[in-house]
Design an enzyme around this catalytic site. Structure first.
Site, mmCIF file in Angstrom:
data_model
loop_
_atom_site.group_PDB
_atom_site.id
_atom_site.type_symbol
_atom_site.label_atom_id
_atom_site.label_comp_id
_atom_site.label_asym_id
_atom_site.label_seq_id
_atom_site.Cartn_x
_atom_site.Cartn_y
_atom_site.Cartn_z
ATOM 1 N N HIS A 307 0.843 -1.191 0.000
ATOM 2 C CA HIS A 307 0.000 0.000 0.000
ATOM 3 C C HIS A 307 0.875 1.236 0.000
ATOM 4 C CE1 HIS A 307 -3.111 2.869 1.131
ATOM 5 N NE2 HIS A 307 -3.949 1.981 0.638
ATOM 6 N N ASP A 364 -7.971 -5.342 -0.111
ATOM 7 C CA ASP A 364 -8.465 -6.187 -1.190
ATOM 8 C C ASP A 364 -8.073 -7.652 -1.031
ATOM 9 O OD1 ASP A 364 -9.742 -4.145 -2.680
ATOM 10 O OD2 ASP A 364 -7.780 -3.429 -3.346
HETATM 11 N N1 CMC Z 1 4.248 -7.647 -4.880
HETATM 12 C C1 CMC Z 1 5.605 -7.633 -5.013
HETATM 13 N N2 CMC Z 1 6.376 -6.540 -4.844
HETATM 14 C C2 CMC Z 1 5.742 -5.395 -4.537
HETATM 15 C C3 CMC Z 1 4.345 -5.328 -4.382
HETATM 16 C C4 CMC Z 1 3.599 -6.507 -4.559
HETATM 17 N N3 CMC Z 1 2.256 -6.504 -4.423
HETATM 18 N N4 CMC Z 1 3.972 -4.059 -4.068
HETATM 19 C C5 CMC Z 1 5.128 -3.349 -4.034
HETATM 20 N N5 CMC Z 1 6.173 -4.154 -4.318
HETATM 21 C C6 CMC Z 1 7.595 -3.751 -4.317
HETATM 22 C C7 CMC Z 1 7.942 -2.971 -5.582
HETATM 23 O O1 CMC Z 1 8.388 -3.822 -6.601
HETATM 24 C C8 CMC Z 1 9.040 -2.059 -5.047
HETATM 25 O O2 CMC Z 1 10.214 -2.815 -4.927
HETATM 26 P P1 CMC Z 1 11.674 -2.104 -5.154
HETATM 27 O O3 CMC Z 1 11.782 -1.086 -4.062
HETATM 28 O O4 CMC Z 1 12.643 -3.222 -5.054
HETATM 29 O O5 CMC Z 1 11.600 -1.501 -6.545
HETATM 30 C C9 CMC Z 1 8.580 -1.720 -3.628
HETATM 31 O O6 CMC Z 1 7.786 -2.855 -3.218
HETATM 32 C C10 CMC Z 1 7.743 -0.449 -3.525
HETATM 33 O O7 CMC Z 1 6.646 -0.583 -4.422
HETATM 34 P P2 CMC Z 1 6.010 0.603 -5.245
HETATM 35 O O8 CMC Z 1 5.302 0.050 -6.434
HETATM 36 O O9 CMC Z 1 7.034 1.662 -5.480
HETATM 37 O O10 CMC Z 1 4.951 1.170 -4.175
HETATM 38 P P3 CMC Z 1 3.729 2.095 -4.501
HETATM 39 O O11 CMC Z 1 3.433 2.822 -3.261
HETATM 40 O O12 CMC Z 1 4.003 2.887 -5.738
HETATM 41 O O13 CMC Z 1 2.546 1.078 -4.872
HETATM 42 C C11 CMC Z 1 0.735 -0.424 -4.695
HETATM 43 C C12 CMC Z 1 1.553 0.673 -4.009
HETATM 44 C C13 CMC Z 1 -0.514 -0.718 -3.871
HETATM 45 C C14 CMC Z 1 0.267 0.059 -6.088
HETATM 46 C C15 CMC Z 1 1.599 -1.691 -4.855
HETATM 47 O O14 CMC Z 1 1.991 -2.157 -3.585
HETATM 48 C C16 CMC Z 1 0.918 -2.803 -5.647
HETATM 49 O O15 CMC Z 1 0.994 -2.822 -6.876
HETATM 50 N N6 CMC Z 1 0.206 -3.763 -4.949
HETATM 51 C C17 CMC Z 1 -0.550 -4.780 -5.632
HETATM 52 C C18 CMC Z 1 -1.897 -4.222 -6.104
HETATM 53 C C19 CMC Z 1 -2.856 -4.016 -4.961
HETATM 54 O O16 CMC Z 1 -3.054 -4.864 -4.112
HETATM 55 N N7 CMC Z 1 -3.555 -2.858 -4.981
HETATM 56 C C20 CMC Z 1 -4.556 -2.491 -3.980
HETATM 57 C C21 CMC Z 1 -4.095 -1.375 -3.083
HETATM 58 S S1 CMC Z 1 -5.123 -1.161 -1.621
HETATM 59 C C22 CMC Z 1 -6.694 -0.716 -2.170
HETATM 60 C C23 CMC Z 1 -6.764 0.394 -3.142
HETATM 61 O O17 CMC Z 1 -5.981 1.356 -3.128
HETATM 62 O O18 CMC Z 1 -7.678 0.354 -3.946
#
Ligand code: CMC
Length: 428
Positions: A307, A364
Protein backbone atom coordinates in the site's frame (compact mmCIF):
# COMPACT_ATOMS: atom_id res chain seq x y z
CA UNK A 1 5.68 29.73 16.75
CA UNK A 2 5.01 28.75 13.18
CA UNK A 3 7.66 26.67 11.44
CA UNK A 4 9.49 27.73 8.30
CA UNK A 5 11.25 25.64 5.62
CA UNK A 6 14.24 27.16 3.86
CA UNK A 7 15.20 26.23 0.32
CA UNK A 8 18.51 27.23 -1.22
CA UNK A 9 19.03 27.34 -5.01
CA UNK A 10 22.32 28.65 -6.42
CA UNK A 11 23.03 30.51 -3.20
CA UNK A 12 19.61 32.18 -3.04
CA UNK A 13 17.47 31.35 -0.03
CA UNK A 14 13.69 31.11 -0.06
CA UNK A 15 11.40 30.60 2.91
CA UNK A 16 8.14 28.71 2.92
CA UNK A 17 5.63 28.34 5.75
CA UNK A 18 5.03 24.89 7.20
CA UNK A 19 1.41 24.14 7.90
CA UNK A 20 0.39 21.75 10.65
CA UNK A 21 -2.68 19.50 10.52
CA UNK A 22 -4.87 18.68 13.52
CA UNK A 23 -2.97 15.38 13.88
CA UNK A 24 0.39 17.23 13.84
CA UNK A 25 1.19 16.31 10.23
CA UNK A 26 3.52 18.85 8.66
CA UNK A 27 3.35 20.14 5.09
CA UNK A 28 5.63 22.65 3.36
CA UNK A 29 3.38 25.18 1.71
CA UNK A 30 5.00 25.81 -1.69
CA UNK A 31 2.16 27.83 -3.23
CA UNK A 32 4.56 30.76 -3.85
CA UNK A 33 7.49 28.62 -5.10
CA UNK A 34 7.34 29.39 -8.83
CA UNK A 35 6.69 33.07 -8.34
CA UNK A 36 9.49 33.49 -5.80
CA UNK A 37 12.11 31.45 -7.67
CA UNK A 38 11.29 32.57 -11.20
CA UNK A 39 9.69 29.29 -12.33
CA UNK A 40 11.36 26.47 -10.39
CA UNK A 41 8.93 23.61 -9.94
CA UNK A 42 8.85 20.42 -7.85
CA UNK A 43 8.83 16.97 -9.39
CA UNK A 44 7.13 14.05 -7.68
CA UNK A 45 5.77 11.31 -9.99
CA UNK A 46 2.87 9.46 -8.39
CA UNK A 47 2.58 12.35 -5.87
CA UNK A 48 4.36 10.20 -3.28
CA UNK A 49 5.34 13.32 -1.30
CA UNK A 50 2.78 15.82 -2.47
CA UNK A 51 -0.33 16.93 -0.62
CA UNK A 52 -2.97 18.12 -3.08
CA UNK A 53 -5.33 19.69 -0.56
CA UNK A 54 -6.21 20.28 3.07
CA UNK A 55 -9.09 18.00 4.01
CA UNK A 56 -11.25 17.49 7.07
CA UNK A 57 -12.79 14.17 6.03
CA UNK A 58 -10.48 11.21 6.62
CA UNK A 59 -7.35 10.79 8.71
CA UNK A 60 -4.90 8.04 7.91
CA UNK A 61 -1.64 7.19 9.69
CA UNK A 62 0.12 4.56 7.61
CA UNK A 63 2.83 3.87 10.18
CA UNK A 64 0.41 3.26 13.04
CA UNK A 65 -2.35 1.67 10.93
CA UNK A 66 -4.94 4.31 11.90
CA UNK A 67 -7.98 5.13 9.77
CA UNK A 68 -10.66 7.56 10.95
CA UNK A 69 -13.65 9.13 9.22
CA UNK A 70 -14.35 12.61 10.63
CA UNK A 71 -12.48 11.58 13.79
CA UNK A 72 -14.28 8.26 14.37
CA UNK A 73 -12.16 5.10 14.19
CA UNK A 74 -12.84 2.62 11.41
CA UNK A 75 -12.94 -0.20 13.98
CA UNK A 76 -15.75 1.50 15.93
CA UNK A 77 -17.71 2.51 12.85
CA UNK A 78 -17.49 -0.99 11.33
CA UNK A 79 -18.70 -2.46 14.62
CA UNK A 80 -21.43 0.00 15.60
CA UNK A 81 -22.64 2.13 12.69
CA UNK A 82 -24.56 1.31 9.56
CA UNK A 83 -23.55 2.33 6.05
CA UNK A 84 -26.10 5.10 5.63
CA UNK A 85 -25.02 6.71 8.90
CA UNK A 86 -21.39 6.56 7.75
CA UNK A 87 -22.34 8.03 4.36
CA UNK A 88 -24.07 10.93 6.14
CA UNK A 89 -21.09 11.39 8.46
CA UNK A 90 -18.62 11.56 5.59
CA UNK A 91 -20.71 13.87 3.43
CA UNK A 92 -22.09 16.24 6.07
CA UNK A 93 -19.39 16.05 8.74
CA UNK A 94 -21.37 14.80 11.74
CA UNK A 95 -23.19 11.61 12.68
CA UNK A 96 -26.89 12.17 11.92
CA UNK A 97 -29.52 12.45 14.65
CA UNK A 98 -32.34 9.91 14.43
CA UNK A 99 -34.54 12.50 12.68
CA UNK A 100 -31.79 13.49 10.23
CA UNK A 101 -31.07 9.87 9.40
CA UNK A 102 -34.76 9.09 8.80
CA UNK A 103 -35.08 12.10 6.50
CA UNK A 104 -31.89 11.16 4.62
CA UNK A 105 -33.15 7.61 4.18
CA UNK A 106 -36.60 8.70 2.98
CA UNK A 107 -35.16 11.35 0.63
CA UNK A 108 -32.95 8.68 -0.94
CA UNK A 109 -35.93 6.35 -1.33
CA UNK A 110 -37.90 9.14 -2.99
CA UNK A 111 -35.19 9.31 -5.69
CA UNK A 112 -34.65 5.58 -6.22
CA UNK A 113 -36.36 5.54 -9.61
CA UNK A 114 -34.10 5.36 -12.66
CA UNK A 115 -35.54 6.53 -15.98
CA UNK A 116 -36.75 3.54 -18.02
CA UNK A 117 -34.81 4.86 -21.02
CA UNK A 118 -31.57 4.12 -19.13
CA UNK A 119 -32.41 0.44 -19.77
CA UNK A 120 -31.96 1.06 -23.50
CA UNK A 121 -28.44 2.33 -22.86
CA UNK A 122 -27.68 -0.71 -20.73
CA UNK A 123 -29.07 -2.92 -23.50
CA UNK A 124 -26.52 -1.48 -25.93
CA UNK A 125 -23.68 -3.14 -24.01
CA UNK A 126 -22.63 -6.70 -24.80
CA UNK A 127 -23.24 -9.10 -21.90
CA UNK A 128 -19.50 -9.67 -21.74
CA UNK A 129 -18.80 -5.99 -20.93
CA UNK A 130 -17.00 -5.48 -17.64
CA UNK A 131 -19.48 -4.13 -15.04
CA UNK A 132 -17.11 -1.29 -14.06
CA UNK A 133 -17.09 0.07 -17.62
CA UNK A 134 -20.87 -0.27 -17.83
CA UNK A 135 -21.44 1.40 -14.46
CA UNK A 136 -19.10 4.26 -15.21
CA UNK A 137 -20.91 4.83 -18.54
CA UNK A 138 -24.35 4.62 -16.92
CA UNK A 139 -23.31 7.11 -14.24
CA UNK A 140 -22.24 9.48 -16.97
CA UNK A 141 -25.45 8.82 -18.90
CA UNK A 142 -27.48 9.83 -15.83
CA UNK A 143 -26.44 13.41 -16.54
CA UNK A 144 -28.58 13.40 -19.68
CA UNK A 145 -31.61 12.43 -17.60
CA UNK A 146 -30.83 14.96 -14.87
CA UNK A 147 -29.50 17.94 -16.82
CA UNK A 148 -28.47 21.27 -15.39
CA UNK A 149 -25.41 21.98 -13.33
CA UNK A 150 -25.59 22.09 -9.55
CA UNK A 151 -25.23 25.51 -7.97
CA UNK A 152 -22.69 24.61 -5.31
CA UNK A 153 -23.60 27.69 -3.31
CA UNK A 154 -27.10 26.31 -2.86
CA UNK A 155 -27.22 23.84 -0.01
CA UNK A 156 -30.52 22.53 -1.33
CA UNK A 157 -29.22 21.85 -4.84
CA UNK A 158 -26.13 20.14 -3.44
CA UNK A 159 -28.26 18.00 -1.15
CA UNK A 160 -30.62 17.00 -3.97
CA UNK A 161 -27.77 15.98 -6.30
CA UNK A 162 -26.16 13.93 -3.51
CA UNK A 163 -29.37 12.16 -2.60
CA UNK A 164 -30.10 11.44 -6.27
CA UNK A 165 -26.82 9.66 -6.93
CA UNK A 166 -26.90 7.74 -3.63
CA UNK A 167 -30.37 6.52 -4.62
CA UNK A 168 -29.76 5.66 -8.26
CA UNK A 169 -26.24 4.22 -8.09
CA UNK A 170 -27.22 0.95 -6.33
CA UNK A 171 -30.01 0.44 -8.89
CA UNK A 172 -27.51 0.85 -11.74
CA UNK A 173 -24.98 -1.41 -10.02
CA UNK A 174 -27.61 -4.13 -9.56
CA UNK A 175 -28.73 -3.74 -13.18
CA UNK A 176 -25.19 -4.25 -14.50
CA UNK A 177 -25.05 -7.58 -12.69
CA UNK A 178 -28.58 -8.66 -13.64
CA UNK A 179 -27.98 -7.85 -17.29
CA UNK A 180 -24.96 -10.20 -17.33
CA UNK A 181 -27.15 -12.91 -15.80
CA UNK A 182 -30.13 -12.23 -18.09
CA UNK A 183 -32.35 -11.42 -15.11
CA UNK A 184 -35.18 -8.86 -15.34
CA UNK A 185 -34.32 -5.36 -14.14
CA UNK A 186 -36.30 -3.91 -11.28
CA UNK A 187 -36.17 -1.15 -8.70
CA UNK A 188 -35.98 -3.05 -5.45
CA UNK A 189 -38.15 -2.37 -2.47
CA UNK A 190 -38.33 0.96 -0.68
CA UNK A 191 -39.60 -0.68 2.50
CA UNK A 192 -36.09 -2.09 3.01
CA UNK A 193 -32.94 -0.43 4.31
CA UNK A 194 -30.22 0.76 1.89
CA UNK A 195 -28.05 -2.35 2.09
CA UNK A 196 -30.95 -4.82 2.26
CA UNK A 197 -32.47 -3.18 -0.80
CA UNK A 198 -29.17 -3.36 -2.66
CA UNK A 199 -28.93 -7.07 -1.92
CA UNK A 200 -32.51 -7.69 -2.98
CA UNK A 201 -32.03 -5.72 -6.21
CA UNK A 202 -28.97 -7.84 -7.00
CA UNK A 203 -30.30 -11.26 -6.06
CA UNK A 204 -34.14 -11.38 -6.20
CA UNK A 205 -35.40 -13.85 -8.78
CA UNK A 206 -38.73 -13.49 -10.55
CA UNK A 207 -39.79 -17.06 -9.84
CA UNK A 208 -38.50 -17.48 -6.31
CA UNK A 209 -39.37 -15.87 -2.97
CA UNK A 210 -36.58 -13.57 -1.85
CA UNK A 211 -35.16 -14.64 1.51
CA UNK A 212 -33.75 -11.90 3.75
CA UNK A 213 -30.57 -12.86 5.59
CA UNK A 214 -29.35 -10.64 8.44
CA UNK A 215 -25.93 -12.24 8.46
CA UNK A 216 -25.42 -11.39 4.80
CA UNK A 217 -26.72 -7.83 5.27
CA UNK A 218 -24.39 -7.24 8.23
CA UNK A 219 -21.35 -8.50 6.31
CA UNK A 220 -22.22 -6.34 3.31
CA UNK A 221 -22.84 -3.31 5.51
CA UNK A 222 -19.44 -3.72 7.16
CA UNK A 223 -17.66 -4.09 3.81
CA UNK A 224 -19.28 -0.95 2.45
CA UNK A 225 -18.28 1.01 5.58
CA UNK A 226 -14.66 -0.20 5.33
CA UNK A 227 -14.47 1.05 1.74
CA UNK A 228 -16.35 4.33 2.28
CA UNK A 229 -13.38 6.71 2.14
CA UNK A 230 -9.60 6.64 2.07
CA UNK A 231 -8.46 10.23 1.63
CA UNK A 232 -6.50 11.22 -1.51
CA UNK A 233 -6.16 7.86 -3.30
CA UNK A 234 -6.14 7.53 -7.10
CA UNK A 235 -9.92 7.50 -7.69
CA UNK A 236 -10.68 10.18 -5.09
CA UNK A 237 -8.00 12.46 -6.48
CA UNK A 238 -9.52 11.83 -9.91
CA UNK A 239 -12.96 12.85 -8.64
CA UNK A 240 -11.48 16.01 -7.10
CA UNK A 241 -9.41 16.95 -10.13
CA UNK A 242 -12.23 16.37 -12.61
CA UNK A 243 -14.61 18.30 -10.35
CA UNK A 244 -12.07 21.12 -10.08
CA UNK A 245 -12.83 22.00 -13.72
CA UNK A 246 -16.41 22.52 -12.45
CA UNK A 247 -17.55 19.34 -14.20
CA UNK A 248 -20.66 18.12 -12.38
CA UNK A 249 -20.87 15.58 -9.59
CA UNK A 250 -22.01 12.66 -11.77
CA UNK A 251 -19.30 13.31 -14.40
CA UNK A 252 -16.64 13.47 -11.67
CA UNK A 253 -17.90 10.23 -10.12
CA UNK A 254 -17.88 8.48 -13.47
CA UNK A 255 -14.22 9.44 -13.91
CA UNK A 256 -13.46 8.20 -10.38
CA UNK A 257 -14.96 4.85 -11.26
CA UNK A 258 -12.63 4.47 -14.23
CA UNK A 259 -9.67 5.17 -11.93
CA UNK A 260 -10.92 2.65 -9.37
CA UNK A 261 -11.23 -0.06 -12.02
CA UNK A 262 -7.44 -0.50 -12.42
CA UNK A 263 -5.83 -3.59 -10.83
CA UNK A 264 -3.41 -1.50 -8.76
CA UNK A 265 -6.40 0.20 -7.10
CA UNK A 266 -9.96 -1.14 -6.64
CA UNK A 267 -9.55 -3.71 -9.40
CA UNK A 268 -7.15 -5.53 -7.07
CA UNK A 269 -10.00 -7.38 -5.32
CA UNK A 270 -10.91 -9.16 -8.55
CA UNK A 271 -7.23 -9.70 -9.37
CA UNK A 272 -6.61 -11.25 -5.92
CA UNK A 273 -9.27 -13.94 -6.35
CA UNK A 274 -8.09 -14.67 -9.88
CA UNK A 275 -4.54 -14.98 -8.54
CA UNK A 276 -5.60 -17.27 -5.68
CA UNK A 277 -7.62 -19.43 -8.11
CA UNK A 278 -4.60 -19.65 -10.42
CA UNK A 279 -2.38 -20.72 -7.50
CA UNK A 280 -4.96 -23.34 -6.51
CA UNK A 281 -5.17 -24.66 -10.08
CA UNK A 282 -1.36 -24.81 -10.15
CA UNK A 283 -1.28 -27.15 -7.14
CA UNK A 284 -1.34 -24.54 -4.35
CA UNK A 285 2.42 -23.96 -4.34
CA UNK A 286 2.53 -20.58 -2.56
CA UNK A 287 6.35 -20.55 -2.39
CA UNK A 288 6.50 -20.55 -6.19
CA UNK A 289 4.34 -17.42 -6.37
CA UNK A 290 6.25 -15.65 -3.61
CA UNK A 291 9.41 -16.29 -5.63
CA UNK A 292 7.72 -14.90 -8.77
CA UNK A 293 6.62 -11.75 -6.88
CA UNK A 294 10.22 -11.20 -5.72
CA UNK A 295 11.74 -11.78 -9.16
CA UNK A 296 12.32 -8.35 -10.73
CA UNK A 297 12.39 -9.85 -14.23
CA UNK A 298 8.87 -11.26 -13.69
CA UNK A 299 5.98 -8.75 -13.97
CA UNK A 300 3.94 -10.78 -11.44
CA UNK A 301 3.01 -8.91 -8.24
CA UNK A 302 1.36 -10.37 -5.21
CA UNK A 303 -2.06 -8.80 -5.67
CA UNK A 304 -3.65 -7.56 -2.45
CA UNK A 305 -0.21 -6.84 -0.98
CA UNK A 306 1.38 -3.48 -0.40
CA UNK A 307 0.00 0.00 0.00
CA UNK A 308 1.21 3.48 -0.79
CA UNK A 309 0.42 4.71 2.71
CA UNK A 310 0.11 1.74 5.09
CA UNK A 311 3.58 0.60 6.07
CA UNK A 312 2.68 -1.45 9.13
CA UNK A 313 -0.74 -2.96 8.58
CA UNK A 314 -3.95 -2.00 6.82
CA UNK A 315 -6.58 -1.78 9.58
CA UNK A 316 -9.31 -2.58 7.06
CA UNK A 317 -7.57 -5.84 6.11
CA UNK A 318 -7.44 -6.90 9.76
CA UNK A 319 -11.20 -6.34 10.17
CA UNK A 320 -11.99 -8.05 6.85
CA UNK A 321 -9.83 -11.09 7.60
CA UNK A 322 -11.72 -11.67 10.86
CA UNK A 323 -15.03 -11.02 9.14
CA UNK A 324 -14.16 -13.45 6.29
CA UNK A 325 -13.57 -16.23 8.80
CA UNK A 326 -16.83 -15.44 10.63
CA UNK A 327 -18.93 -15.19 7.45
CA UNK A 328 -17.56 -18.43 6.01
CA UNK A 329 -18.09 -20.15 9.39
CA UNK A 330 -21.64 -18.82 9.81
CA UNK A 331 -22.65 -19.69 6.27
CA UNK A 332 -21.01 -23.10 6.60
CA UNK A 333 -18.76 -22.51 3.59
CA UNK A 334 -15.35 -24.05 3.23
CA UNK A 335 -13.32 -22.15 0.69
CA UNK A 336 -9.88 -23.62 -0.07
CA UNK A 337 -8.94 -20.24 -1.50
CA UNK A 338 -9.07 -18.76 2.05
CA UNK A 339 -6.49 -21.33 3.13
CA UNK A 340 -4.28 -20.42 0.18
CA UNK A 341 -4.66 -16.73 1.06
CA UNK A 342 -3.69 -17.38 4.69
CA UNK A 343 -0.73 -19.52 3.61
CA UNK A 344 0.46 -16.88 1.18
CA UNK A 345 0.14 -14.13 3.79
CA UNK A 346 2.05 -16.18 6.36
CA UNK A 347 4.98 -16.87 4.01
CA UNK A 348 5.08 -13.28 2.75
CA UNK A 349 4.93 -11.75 6.21
CA UNK A 350 8.02 -13.73 7.22
CA UNK A 351 9.92 -13.16 3.99
CA UNK A 352 12.72 -10.58 4.03
CA UNK A 353 11.66 -9.08 0.65
CA UNK A 354 8.18 -8.21 1.96
CA UNK A 355 9.34 -7.29 5.48
CA UNK A 356 12.02 -4.91 4.16
CA UNK A 357 9.58 -3.17 1.83
CA UNK A 358 6.82 -3.12 4.47
CA UNK A 359 4.39 -4.99 2.23
CA UNK A 360 1.32 -6.23 4.10
CA UNK A 361 -2.08 -7.61 3.03
CA UNK A 362 -4.34 -4.72 2.06
CA UNK A 363 -8.12 -4.29 2.08
CA UNK A 364 -8.46 -6.19 -1.19
CA UNK A 365 -6.63 -9.29 -0.02
CA UNK A 366 -9.54 -10.82 1.90
CA UNK A 367 -12.61 -8.87 0.69
CA UNK A 368 -13.08 -11.02 -2.42
CA UNK A 369 -13.32 -14.13 -0.25
CA UNK A 370 -16.35 -12.68 1.56
CA UNK A 371 -17.91 -11.38 -1.65
CA UNK A 372 -17.57 -14.88 -3.09
CA UNK A 373 -19.17 -16.42 0.00
CA UNK A 374 -22.06 -13.97 -0.42
CA UNK A 375 -22.57 -15.20 -4.00
CA UNK A 376 -21.28 -12.05 -5.68
CA UNK A 377 -19.64 -12.81 -9.04
CA UNK A 378 -15.91 -12.03 -9.29
CA UNK A 379 -16.30 -9.35 -11.96
CA UNK A 380 -18.68 -7.47 -9.61
CA UNK A 381 -16.10 -7.14 -6.79
CA UNK A 382 -14.82 -3.74 -7.89
CA UNK A 383 -18.42 -2.57 -8.28
CA UNK A 384 -18.94 -3.47 -4.60
CA UNK A 385 -15.90 -1.32 -3.79
CA UNK A 386 -17.42 1.54 -5.82
CA UNK A 387 -20.74 1.20 -3.96
CA UNK A 388 -18.86 1.59 -0.70
CA UNK A 389 -16.60 4.41 -1.92
CA UNK A 390 -19.50 6.47 -3.33
CA UNK A 391 -20.10 8.58 -0.15
CA UNK A 392 -16.35 9.23 0.15
CA UNK A 393 -16.13 10.47 -3.43
CA UNK A 394 -19.19 12.66 -2.87
CA UNK A 395 -17.78 14.09 0.37
CA UNK A 396 -14.45 14.88 -1.28
CA UNK A 397 -16.09 16.48 -4.33
CA UNK A 398 -18.32 18.59 -2.06
CA UNK A 399 -15.40 19.66 0.12
CA UNK A 400 -13.31 20.60 -2.93
CA UNK A 401 -16.13 22.70 -4.44
CA UNK A 402 -17.06 24.40 -1.15
CA UNK A 403 -13.43 25.30 -0.50
CA UNK A 404 -13.37 26.84 -3.97
CA UNK A 405 -10.19 24.98 -4.85
CA UNK A 406 -8.48 26.07 -8.10
CA UNK A 407 -8.55 23.87 -11.18
CA UNK A 408 -6.12 20.94 -10.83
CA UNK A 409 -3.27 21.44 -13.25
CA UNK A 410 0.11 19.92 -12.36
CA UNK A 411 3.39 21.17 -13.84
CA UNK A 412 6.05 19.09 -15.59
CA UNK A 413 9.71 19.22 -16.47
CA UNK A 414 10.01 18.98 -20.24
CA UNK A 415 12.68 16.48 -21.34
CA UNK A 416 11.87 16.26 -25.07
CA UNK A 417 13.61 17.67 -28.16
CA UNK A 418 14.74 21.30 -28.27
CA UNK A 419 13.52 23.43 -31.16
CA UNK A 420 14.11 21.90 -34.59
CA UNK A 421 12.90 23.09 -37.98
CA UNK A 422 10.08 21.26 -39.76
CA UNK A 423 11.16 18.90 -42.55
CA UNK A 424 8.76 18.28 -45.46
CA UNK A 425 7.64 14.66 -45.89
CA UNK A 426 9.56 14.17 -49.18
CA UNK A 427 12.80 15.23 -47.46
CA UNK A 428 12.54 12.92 -44.41
N1 CMC B 1 4.25 -7.65 -4.88
C1 CMC B 1 5.61 -7.63 -5.01
N2 CMC B 1 6.38 -6.54 -4.84
C2 CMC B 1 5.74 -5.40 -4.54
C3 CMC B 1 4.35 -5.33 -4.38
C4 CMC B 1 3.60 -6.51 -4.56
N3 CMC B 1 2.26 -6.50 -4.42
N4 CMC B 1 3.97 -4.06 -4.07
C5 CMC B 1 5.13 -3.35 -4.03
N5 CMC B 1 6.17 -4.15 -4.32
C6 CMC B 1 7.59 -3.75 -4.32
C7 CMC B 1 7.94 -2.97 -5.58
O1 CMC B 1 8.39 -3.82 -6.60
C8 CMC B 1 9.04 -2.06 -5.05
O2 CMC B 1 10.21 -2.81 -4.93
P1 CMC B 1 11.67 -2.10 -5.15
O3 CMC B 1 11.78 -1.09 -4.06
O4 CMC B 1 12.64 -3.22 -5.05
O5 CMC B 1 11.60 -1.50 -6.54
C9 CMC B 1 8.58 -1.72 -3.63
O6 CMC B 1 7.79 -2.85 -3.22
C10 CMC B 1 7.74 -0.45 -3.52
O7 CMC B 1 6.65 -0.58 -4.42
P2 CMC B 1 6.01 0.60 -5.24
O8 CMC B 1 5.30 0.05 -6.43
O9 CMC B 1 7.03 1.66 -5.48
O10 CMC B 1 4.95 1.17 -4.17
P3 CMC B 1 3.73 2.10 -4.50
O11 CMC B 1 3.43 2.82 -3.26
O12 CMC B 1 4.00 2.89 -5.74
O13 CMC B 1 2.55 1.08 -4.87
C11 CMC B 1 0.74 -0.42 -4.70
C12 CMC B 1 1.55 0.67 -4.01
C13 CMC B 1 -0.51 -0.72 -3.87
C14 CMC B 1 0.27 0.06 -6.09
C15 CMC B 1 1.60 -1.69 -4.86
O14 CMC B 1 1.99 -2.16 -3.58
C16 CMC B 1 0.92 -2.80 -5.65
O15 CMC B 1 0.99 -2.82 -6.88
N6 CMC B 1 0.21 -3.76 -4.95
C17 CMC B 1 -0.55 -4.78 -5.63
C18 CMC B 1 -1.90 -4.22 -6.10
C19 CMC B 1 -2.86 -4.02 -4.96
O16 CMC B 1 -3.05 -4.86 -4.11
N7 CMC B 1 -3.55 -2.86 -4.98
C20 CMC B 1 -4.56 -2.49 -3.98
C21 CMC B 1 -4.09 -1.37 -3.08
S1 CMC B 1 -5.12 -1.16 -1.62
C22 CMC B 1 -6.69 -0.72 -2.17
C23 CMC B 1 -6.76 0.39 -3.14
O17 CMC B 1 -5.98 1.36 -3.13
O18 CMC B 1 -7.68 0.35 -3.95
Amino acid sequence: MSKIATLEIDGNKYEFPIIEGTEKELGIDIKTLRGATGGVTTIDPGYKNTGSCESGITFLDGEKGILRYRGYSIEELAEKADFLEVAYLLIFGELPTKVELEKFDSDIKEESHVDEDMKKILDGFPKSAHPMGVLSSLTSALIAFNPGSVDVDSEEEMYNAIVKILAKFPVLAAWTMRKRKSLPLDYGDNSLGYVENLHKMMFARPNKAYEPNKLVYDALDKLLILHADHEQNCSTSTVRIVGSSHAGLFASLSAGMSALWGPLHGGANQAVIEMLEAIKADGGDTAKYIAKAKDKSDPFRLMGFGHRVYKNFDPRANIIKKSAEEVLGDLGIEDPVLDIAKGLAKVALEDEYFVKRKLYPNVDFYSGIIYRALGIPTEMFTVMFALGRLPGWIAQWKEMRLRKEPIGRPRQIYVGENYRPFVKVENR
